[in-house]
Design a protein around this motif. Structure first.
Motif, PDB file in Angstrom:
ATOM      1  N   ASN A   1       0.856  -1.195   0.000  1.00 20.89           N
ATOM      2  CA  ASN A   1       0.000   0.000   0.000  1.00 20.89           C
ATOM      3  C   ASN A   1       0.887   1.239   0.000  1.00 20.89           C
ATOM      4  OD1 ASN A   1      -1.953   1.953   0.306  1.00 20.89           O
ATOM      5  ND2 ASN A   1      -3.033   0.893   1.956  1.00 20.89           N
ATOM      6  N   PRO A   2       1.445   1.620  -1.156  1.00 24.36           N
ATOM      7  CA  PRO A   2       2.435   2.700  -1.231  1.00 24.36           C
ATOM      8  C   PRO A   2       1.916   4.061  -0.796  1.00 24.36           C
ATOM      9  CG  PRO A   2       2.418   1.389  -3.254  1.00 24.36           C
ATOM     10  CD  PRO A   2       1.216   0.988  -2.472  1.00 24.36           C
ATOM     11  N   ASP A   3       0.612   4.282  -0.853  1.00 21.79           N
ATOM     12  CA  ASP A   3       0.064   5.604  -0.550  1.00 21.79           C
ATOM     13  C   ASP A   3      -0.484   5.716   0.868  1.00 21.79           C
ATOM     14  OD1 ASP A   3       0.605   6.545  -3.123  1.00 21.79           O
ATOM     15  OD2 ASP A   3      -1.286   5.733  -3.900  1.00 21.79           O
ATOM     16  N   ASN A   4      -0.279   4.715   1.696  1.00 25.51           N
ATOM     17  CA  ASN A   4      -0.814   4.755   3.055  1.00 25.51           C
ATOM     18  C   ASN A   4       0.036   5.671   3.921  1.00 25.51           C
ATOM     19  OD1 ASN A   4      -0.811   3.567   6.016  1.00 25.51           O
ATOM     20  ND2 ASN A   4      -2.764   3.020   5.073  1.00 25.51           N
ATOM     21  N   ALA A   5      -0.562   6.715   4.466  1.00 31.15           N
ATOM     22  CA  ALA A   5       0.182   7.712   5.229  1.00 31.15           C
ATOM     23  C   ALA A   5       0.745   7.146   6.525  1.00 31.15           C
ATOM     24  CB  ALA A   5      -0.710   8.926   5.522  1.00 31.15           C
ATOM     25  N   ASP A   6       0.010   6.232   7.162  1.00 34.65           N
ATOM     26  CA  ASP A   6       0.480   5.666   8.433  1.00 34.65           C
ATOM     27  C   ASP A   6       1.768   4.877   8.251  1.00 34.65           C
ATOM     28  OD1 ASP A   6      -1.450   6.774   9.995  1.00 34.65           O
ATOM     29  OD2 ASP A   6      -2.779   5.046   9.947  1.00 34.65           O
ATOM     30  N   VAL A   7       1.801   4.036   7.224  1.00 34.99           N
ATOM     31  CA  VAL A   7       3.003   3.232   7.025  1.00 34.99           C
ATOM     32  C   VAL A   7       4.157   4.103   6.536  1.00 34.99           C
ATOM     33  CG1 VAL A   7       2.633   2.491   4.635  1.00 34.99           C
ATOM     34  CG2 VAL A   7       3.829   0.986   6.232  1.00 34.99           C
ATOM     35  N   GLN A   8       3.858   5.159   5.794  1.00 37.42           N
ATOM     36  CA  GLN A   8       4.905   6.103   5.397  1.00 37.42           C
ATOM     37  C   GLN A   8       5.510   6.772   6.622  1.00 37.42           C
ATOM     38  OE1 GLN A   8       2.657   8.642   2.780  1.00 37.42           O
ATOM     39  NE2 GLN A   8       3.174   7.479   0.943  1.00 37.42           N
ATOM     40  N   PHE A   9       4.641   7.218   7.533  1.00 36.68           N
ATOM     41  CA  PHE A   9       5.127   7.863   8.761  1.00 36.68           C
ATOM     42  C   PHE A   9       5.983   6.894   9.569  1.00 36.68           C
ATOM     43  CE2 PHE A   9       4.943   8.850  13.222  1.00 36.68           C
ATOM     44  CZ  PHE A   9       5.036  10.223  13.292  1.00 36.68           C
ATOM     45  N   ASN A  10       5.473   5.690   9.793  1.00 38.61           N
ATOM     46  CA  ASN A  10       6.186   4.732  10.624  1.00 38.61           C
ATOM     47  C   ASN A  10       7.509   4.302   9.998  1.00 38.61           C
ATOM     48  OD1 ASN A  10       4.117   4.872  12.458  1.00 38.61           O
ATOM     49  ND2 ASN A  10       3.120   3.002  11.786  1.00 38.61           N
ATOM     50  N   MET A  11       7.539   4.203   8.680  1.00 36.64           N
ATOM     51  CA  MET A  11       8.795   3.850   8.028  1.00 36.64           C
ATOM     52  C   MET A  11       9.818   4.971   8.192  1.00 36.64           C
ATOM     53  SD  MET A  11       9.469   2.305   4.254  1.00 36.64           S
ATOM     54  CE  MET A  11      11.102   1.750   3.755  1.00 36.64           C
ATOM     55  N   GLY A  12       9.348   6.217   8.129  1.00 33.76           N
ATOM     56  CA  GLY A  12      10.250   7.332   8.393  1.00 33.76           C
ATOM     57  C   GLY A  12      10.828   7.257   9.792  1.00 33.76           C
ATOM     58  N   GLN A  13      10.002   6.825  10.759  1.00 32.17           N
ATOM     59  CA  GLN A  13      10.472   6.667  12.137  1.00 32.17           C
ATOM     60  C   GLN A  13      11.538   5.576  12.245  1.00 32.17           C
ATOM     61  OE1 GLN A  13       9.793   9.014  14.129  1.00 32.17           O
ATOM     62  NE2 GLN A  13       7.879   8.720  15.217  1.00 32.17           N
ATOM     63  N   VAL A  14      11.308   4.463  11.565  1.00 35.07           N
ATOM     64  CA  VAL A  14      12.276   3.365  11.608  1.00 35.07           C
ATOM     65  C   VAL A  14      13.608   3.813  11.005  1.00 35.07           C
ATOM     66  CG1 VAL A  14      12.801   1.040  10.789  1.00 35.07           C
ATOM     67  CG2 VAL A  14      10.491   1.593  11.536  1.00 35.07           C
ATOM     68  N   LEU A  15      13.556   4.487   9.878  1.00 34.14           N
ATOM     69  CA  LEU A  15      14.777   4.967   9.224  1.00 34.14           C
ATOM     70  C   LEU A  15      15.532   5.936  10.131  1.00 34.14           C
ATOM     71  CD1 LEU A  15      13.264   5.485   5.673  1.00 34.14           C
ATOM     72  CD2 LEU A  15      15.152   3.925   6.200  1.00 34.14           C
ATOM     73  N   THR A  16      14.800   6.819  10.799  1.00 37.04           N
ATOM     74  CA  THR A  16      15.437   7.762  11.714  1.00 37.04           C
ATOM     75  C   THR A  16      16.075   7.043  12.888  1.00 37.04           C
ATOM     76  OG1 THR A  16      13.827   9.478  11.099  1.00 37.04           O
ATOM     77  CG2 THR A  16      15.069   9.815  13.122  1.00 37.04           C
ATOM     78  N   SER A  17      15.369   6.076  13.455  1.00 33.81           N
ATOM     79  CA  SER A  17      15.912   5.321  14.585  1.00 33.81           C
ATOM     80  C   SER A  17      17.147   4.528  14.181  1.00 33.81           C
ATOM     81  CB  SER A  17      14.854   4.382  15.152  1.00 33.81           C
ATOM     82  OG  SER A  17      13.797   5.105  15.742  1.00 33.81           O
TER      83      SER A  17
END
Length: 542
Positions: A117-133
């Protein structure tokens, strides 16, 4: 650690409501949620190992579900989110092993969910968090790692990907928010023309034909399903901006030495967030309710792990304003270290960034003021470190005076947080971190102090603070080895000043740990290389 979007159980609940599923896929949601529930509730000492077993069983349930339904976004999303939340829970850290490996696993799980689901905002946000961590963990490990530069390069790559992911997330959320507002306006227009009144406050939803139980503990087969789309709120928009600015701040902070064009590009990304979007989104927030204004006083929870539902949260607008100030501080530091501005300008602009947010000494502490004092202290410590590390043609005496002033102010801010009346309202792990920072501050001040009496006071204070960090670490049930080793370092320095080595602690059986801590202290500018070598010889008996 960047603020997290939501805890796992809320995420499971949201996904169950939002997505249309079959009874077969719901079984795995209920199994995973049921296992997770066993690890929640009241947390007692010694529960970490037991909780981790339940968490792993929950992940196994998702894996089993994905084997049968490999295209289920719901299963992929919740597995990914649970894996990431595990890495962020300080209570489980001693049981988890290599956090970097686990973060990489969470990243792969998020990539699977994003592909579904490439356009899902929740998974986009959470993936950004994982990358930052991931980037932050690499940066932290670089302090005691011989591969510091390669790790720094990888961290930059992760942070650039995180910045792009948050940009996509915010664009998606803005689009959805705009559509929702348009629907509300159309509904209001129909009502004005005599149509049926529509309440825009609940989520936009289809109606299920039968009532159903979505409890995580239910074992009954679900009935008919409805698709529920939760509307994007101004708080969601601000939350994404905060995470976006946090990732930009970290990227800027490791981007020196660099040229002006690189910093300008990063500033160009942050500037509209700070000057346009934050004020715009804050203006859209609803007025605070009477209930939220009638508080009996601060009750603080600043654990780096997931926050319990009963803990108060900082207002999102305060988080956004602080994220903006923190970015400005990081940009100033990187610019100074890159030789792009004088320290006087650095000092003035740093004060300007935090002045509207830093509370007077008479102000009662709230979660927001605690965050502000901590962030301002961090910025002042970074300022002093930059002045110490950077070669400059400016008068050395003026720079030393500025360092001393900055470190003294930072110590004053942190002292407010460890005062007895404040410390009891903070999570023990957070208090332990603050005491560690206070001890580091005293040793940093020791490096620029020439008065013998002052040196004696500073090393004594450092020892007290490091022992305080150990005591609070024990109370939090976390690791205390860093505090123990730093306390031993302070004792060696104290013995050197006083000419009495009776109280020096020997740690020859912990050579590897001692070396790691001393290497980190040198990297952070707390002690110089010669001092570290001397202390090492005493502590290890060499």
């Amino acid at each position: 650690m960047p603020p997290k979007r939501k805890d796992v159980l809320k995420s499971i609940s949201k996904q169950n409501k939002r997505q249309q599923k079959t009874p077969e896929t719901e079984y795995y949601f209920l199994e995973a949620a049921n296992e997770h529930e066993h690890s929640g509730g009241k947390w007692r000492a010694g529960d970490a190992e037991k909780a981790l077993r339940f968490f792993r069983k929950a992940i196994d349930a998702y894996d089993e579900g994905l084997k049968r339904f490999p295209t289920s976004f719901d299963l992929a999303y919740n597995k990914a989110n649970l894996e990431y939340q595990l890495t962020q829970d300080a209570r489980l850290a001693p049981q988890l092993g290599n956090i970097l490996d686990l973060l990489h696993e969470a990243l792969e799980s998020h990539r699977l969910a994003l592909n579904l689901n490439p356009d899902n905002a929740d998974v986009q946000f959470n993936m950004g968090q994982v990358l930052t961590s991931l980037a932050e963990s690499l940066i932290e490990s670089s302090k005691t790692d011989t591969d510091a530069e390669p790790n720094k390069a990888i961290a930059k790559s992760f942070l650039k990907d995180a910045v792009q992911m948050f940009s996509k997330c915010l664009a998606r959320q803005e689009h959805d928010y705009s559509e929702m507002q348009q629907q509300i306006e159309e509904a209001n227009a129909q009502e004005a023309d005599g149509g049926v009144s529509i309440d825009p406050s609940p989520p936009i939803t289809g109606v299920a034909s039968d009532a159903m139980d979505t409890s995580s503990t239910s074992s009954d087969a679900p009935g008919d399903w409805a698709t529920v789309l939760e509307p994007v709120t101004p708080s969601d928009l601000l939350e994404t901006v905060v995470a976006h600015l946090n990732s930009l701040s970290t990227l800027v902070s490791i981007s020196f030495p660099t040229d002006a064009s690189t910093l300008d590009r990063l500033s160009e990304i942050a500037t509209p967030l700070i000057t346009t979007k934050i004020p715009q989104y804050i203006s859209l927030l609803p007025a605070p309710s009477i209930e939220s204004q009638n508080t009996t006083g601060p009750s603080l929870s600043l654990s780096i792990g997931p926050t319990a539902s009963s803990d108060p949260q900082t207002p999102i607008q305060d988080d956004a304003l602080l994220a903006a100030a923190t970015f400005r501080a990081a940009l100033l530091e990187s610019s100074y270290r890159s030789g792009l501005l004088p320290f006087a300008t650095y000092s003035t602009h740093l004060s300007t960034a935090f002045a509207p947010l830093t509370p007077p000494s008479t102000t009662a502490l709230t979660p927001s003021t605690v965050n502000t004092l901590s962030a301002h202290a961090d910025a002042l410590i970074a300022f002093a470190s930059a002045l110490m590390d950077t070669l400059s043609s400016e008068p050395a005496s003026e720079r030393v005076k500025a360092q001393a002033t900055a470190l003294s102010r930072a110590q004053t801010f942190l002292a407010r947080l460890t005062a007895p009346a404040s410390a009891v309202k903070l999570q023990p792990a957070r208090v332990a971190e603050i005491f560690l920072a206070r001890g580091d501050l005293e040793l940093s001040r020791l490096r620029i102090t020439s008065e013998a009496n002052a040196k004696g006071v500073l090393v004594k204070n450092a020892g007290v603070f490091f022992r305080g960090a150990k005591a609070w670490g024990v109370r939090a049930g976390g690791e205390t080895k860093i505090a123990e080793i730093k306390a031993a370092v302070a004792e060696v320095l104290k013995a050197e000043i006083e000419g009495n080595g009776d109280g020096v602690v020997r740690l020859d059986w912990r050579e590897g740990e001692v070396d790691d801590v001393l290497r980190g202290m040198v990297e952070e500018g707390i002690v110089d290389v010669d001092t570290a070598e001397k202390v090492r010889g005493v502590i290890l008996g060499k």
